[in-house]
Write an enzyme that holds these catalytic residues in place. Structure first.
Site, short mmCIF file in Angstrom:
data_model
loop_
_atom_site.label_atom_id
_atom_site.label_comp_id
_atom_site.label_asym_id
_atom_site.label_seq_id
_atom_site.Cartn_x
_atom_site.Cartn_y
_atom_site.Cartn_z
N CYS A 1 45.39 34.20 39.10
CA CYS A 1 46.41 35.05 39.29
C CYS A 1 46.61 35.73 37.88
O CYS A 1 47.05 35.31 36.73
CB CYS A 1 47.68 34.37 39.72
N HIS B 1 44.21 40.41 43.56
CA HIS B 1 44.16 41.09 44.88
C HIS B 1 43.39 42.40 44.85
O HIS B 1 43.03 42.72 46.01
CB HIS B 1 45.57 41.38 45.35
N ASP C 1 46.86 30.71 43.13
CA ASP C 1 47.21 32.07 43.27
C ASP C 1 48.77 32.14 43.69
O ASP C 1 49.03 31.19 44.66
CB ASP C 1 46.26 32.94 44.01
N SER C 2 49.45 33.12 43.82
CA SER C 2 50.54 33.29 44.28
C SER C 2 50.41 33.49 45.77
O SER C 2 51.31 33.48 46.57
CB SER C 2 51.34 34.48 44.10
N GLU D 1 48.20 42.39 51.53
CA GLU D 1 48.32 41.23 52.31
C GLU D 1 48.63 41.79 53.68
O GLU D 1 48.74 41.04 54.85
CB GLU D 1 49.74 40.43 51.60
N CYS E 1 44.73 42.22 38.69
CA CYS E 1 45.28 41.29 39.71
C CYS E 1 44.32 40.86 40.75
O CYS E 1 43.36 41.68 41.16
CB CYS E 1 46.34 42.25 40.33
N1 DGL Z 1 46.88 37.81 42.69
C1 DGL Z 1 48.23 37.79 41.81
C2 DGL Z 1 47.95 38.46 40.64
O1 DGL Z 1 46.78 38.50 40.26
C3 DGL Z 1 49.10 38.85 42.86
C4 DGL Z 1 50.35 38.86 42.19
C5 DGL Z 1 51.68 38.65 42.74
O2 DGL Z 1 51.99 37.66 43.31
O3 DGL Z 1 52.74 39.66 42.78
O4 DGL Z 1 48.62 39.10 39.90
#
Ligand code: DGL
Length: 270
Positions: A73, A187, A10-11, A151, A185
């Site tokens: 992600c 998150h 993931d990011s 975050e 997303c």
């Molecule tokens: N968890 C990522 C997603 O599902 C976070 C997005 C991001 O890095 O902007 O999109």
């Protein structure tokens, strides 16, 4: 039968919501997780940049001999469409399993989708839902502040910043009387209590990490790649930035303690 790990990236930390579900569904599987904490967020970047980052993330996982790569992600899943072509192992992302779950869940055929700017701009969930059932009305909303809020740990149901932001972003979706909302997303499941309270308990919230974990388990089973060991699977965690506060934040996502089990990766090398 394979004891090779499942690779998840993931990011940042959001993909840990998928890891939590993978561990619940497949407790014997080993997992390697990479969170690109040095380059998060991806959601406001161009498709070319997200694509370049995603390929590096996947290459890092392959260096750990993974048997499957999961893009946990929403942003990568909705914008980088060609990753399966460059990987020698099965690759899955969150879009198809999550859209299918939403189609199954909705009764009034009105589905809300929330995600990052890149995810909503791609219309990937909308297109996938309409492919399955063109009668479903999809109302989309980008929520760029949700990732930094998570975050930063502003996640308590009483947190005024989280509450205000949820209300601002989800007002229209609520007014449109959807009965199902895709948390597009990874998150966002962390904000589920706040989102759930605002949209009301009758609205089903679809967790993309959970649906993807269910799909991953099905696919590994079909391919004969599940781990036959009875031992509890091990998880290794890697990030591209500081490791010092990772354990405490990760424990919120995973709802369990990971101790010191995290290493830093120079992701530009991959
Ligand atoms: N968890 C990522 C997603 O599902 C976070 C997005 C991001 O890095 O902007 O999109």
């Amino acid at each position: 039968m394979s004891s090779q790990p499942i690779g998840v990236f993931d990011s940042g930390l959001g993909g840990l919501t998928a890891v939590k579900q993978l561990r619940a569904i497949m407790p014997h599987e080993n997992i390697v997780y990479f969170g690109d904490t040095g380059r998060v967020p991806y959601g406001n970047r161009s498709v070319a940049t997200i694509s370049r980052y995603a390929k590096q993330d996947a290459r890092f996982l392959l260096s750990h001999d993974v048997k499957m790569v999961i893009a946990a992600c929403g942003t990568v899943s909705s914008t980088v469409l060609d990753l399966s072509d460059v990987l020698p192992v099965p690759y899955i992302n969150v879009i198809a399993p999550t859209a299918a779950a939403a189609v199954k869940a909705t009764k009034n055929k009105r589905v809300g989708v929330i995600g990052t700017r890149a995810t909503i701009g791609s219309c990937a969930y909308k297109k996938e839902i309409e492919k399955i059932d063109p009668e479903i009305m999809v109302i989309q909303r980008e929520c760029p502040l949700f990732v930094p809020i998570v975050e930063e740990g502003f996640i308590s149901p009483d947190d005024p910043i989280a509450k205000l932001t949820v209300e601002r972003y989800l007002k229209e979706i609520k007014e449109q009387q959807v009965d199902t909302v895709i948390l597009g997303c990874t998150h966002y499941p962390i904000l589920k209590p706040v989102i759930g309270e605002y949209v009301g308990e009758d609205v089903r919230l679809i967790d993309s990490g959970k649906e993807t974990a269910i799909y991953a388990s099905k696919l590994l089973g079909e391919k004969g790649l599940l781990n036959s060991s009875d031992a509890e699977g091990e998880c290794s965690f890697f990030v591209s930035d500081r490791t010092d506060d990772f354990a405490s934040i990760a424990s919120i996502f995973l709802q369990s303690n990971i101790g010191e089990n995290v290493d830093r990766v120079e992701i530009w090398d991959y």
